[in-house]
Design an enzyme around this catalytic site. Structure first.
Site, PDB file in Angstrom:
ATOM      1  CD  GLU A   1      -2.771   1.266   2.450  1.00 22.64           C
ATOM      2  OE1 GLU A   1      -3.719   2.059   2.443  1.00 22.64           O
ATOM      3  OE2 GLU A   1      -2.440   0.600   3.454  1.00 22.64           O
ATOM      4  CE1 TYR A   2       6.094   5.224   2.209  1.00 17.71           C
ATOM      5  CE2 TYR A   2       7.456   3.411   1.389  1.00 17.71           C
ATOM      6  CZ  TYR A   2       7.316   4.743   1.767  1.00 17.71           C
ATOM      7  OH  TYR A   2       8.392   5.595   1.704  1.00 17.71           O
ATOM      8  CG  LEU A   3       6.623  -0.075  -1.837  1.00 16.09           C
ATOM      9  CD1 LEU A   3       7.117  -1.480  -2.166  1.00 16.09           C
ATOM     10  CD2 LEU A   3       7.763   0.928  -1.961  1.00 16.09           C
TER      11      LEU A   3
END
Length: 212
Positions: A121-123
């Site tokens: 999700e962060y990437l």
């Protein structure tokens, strides 16, 4: 002296960026902070500040600013609103004021977030922010380090469009790379990955422009 807005100035890497800019003969930092007590802390060090929250309106933050370093992050707590949408809003604000360059602190793996086994999700959020910057019309550099450490900086890195390996890099060396990337003609409209290596940061960043 050109004014450099540092988004994420209160973070571990952000504080190092501010310190490097403060010692620079070319640039002077403007720390973007969310709280008044953070404002007082920077101002006691003779560092100018602007009060803003990336989840709210940031259109005022780029007034009188020459260049921007985006080193903000939610620490995984609110990646869509901060890491992605917050970055987009600051890109829009930078575009409105025609800033000379926007330097984005991204992450290794942000070019292909679908391949990630963790932090997907962060990437994805970083990927979306990077893409938005790429098509913004701003002059930019996107810096994608490996895992950040608090080790002492060595001043030496390895740098490529794609390194095809994993590894670590001290935050000090990431901060130095970001500050070096502020130069207009350095890695212009390019993204690159960095890890600890054998080449001096200044040379690695300057030579990348020649190769790209």
């Amino acid at each position: 002296m050109e004014k450099i807005l540092v988004a994420g100035a209160t973070g571990t890497t952000g504080k190092k960026i501010v310190a490097l800019l403060k010692d620079s003969e070319q640039f002077t930092p403007v720390a973007m902070v969310r709280k008044k007590e953070q404002q007082k802390e920077f101002e006691s060090q003779q560092v100018a500040t602007v009060l803003a929250d990336l989840t709210e309106d940031v259109s005022h933050t780029t007034q009188g600013i020459d260049r921007v370093i985006f080193a903000a992050g939610s620490g995984g707590k609110d990646v869509v609103n901060v890491d992605q949408e917050g970055a987009k809003k600051l890109i829009d604000a930078a575009k409105k004021e025609r800033v000379k360059k926007f330097v984005m602190l991204s992450s290794m793996g942000a070019d292909h977030p679908e391949a990630a086994t963790e932090l997907k999700e962060y990437l994805q959020a970083k990927h979306n922010a990077d893409q938005y910057l790429d098509i913004s019309g701003l002059t930019f550099t996107i810096v994608r380090p490996g895992a950040l450490t608090n080790n002492e900086g060595l001043g030496k890195i390895k740098l490529e469009h794609k390194l095809n390996e994993r590894g670590e890099i001290p935050r000090w060396d990431v901060a130095r790379t970001l500050v070096k990337s502020l130069d207009t003609d350095v890695a212009k409209n390019q993204a690159f990955e960095i890890l600890t290596g054998e080449t001096k940061i200044e040379k690695a960043v300057e030579d990348f422009q020649v190769l790209s």
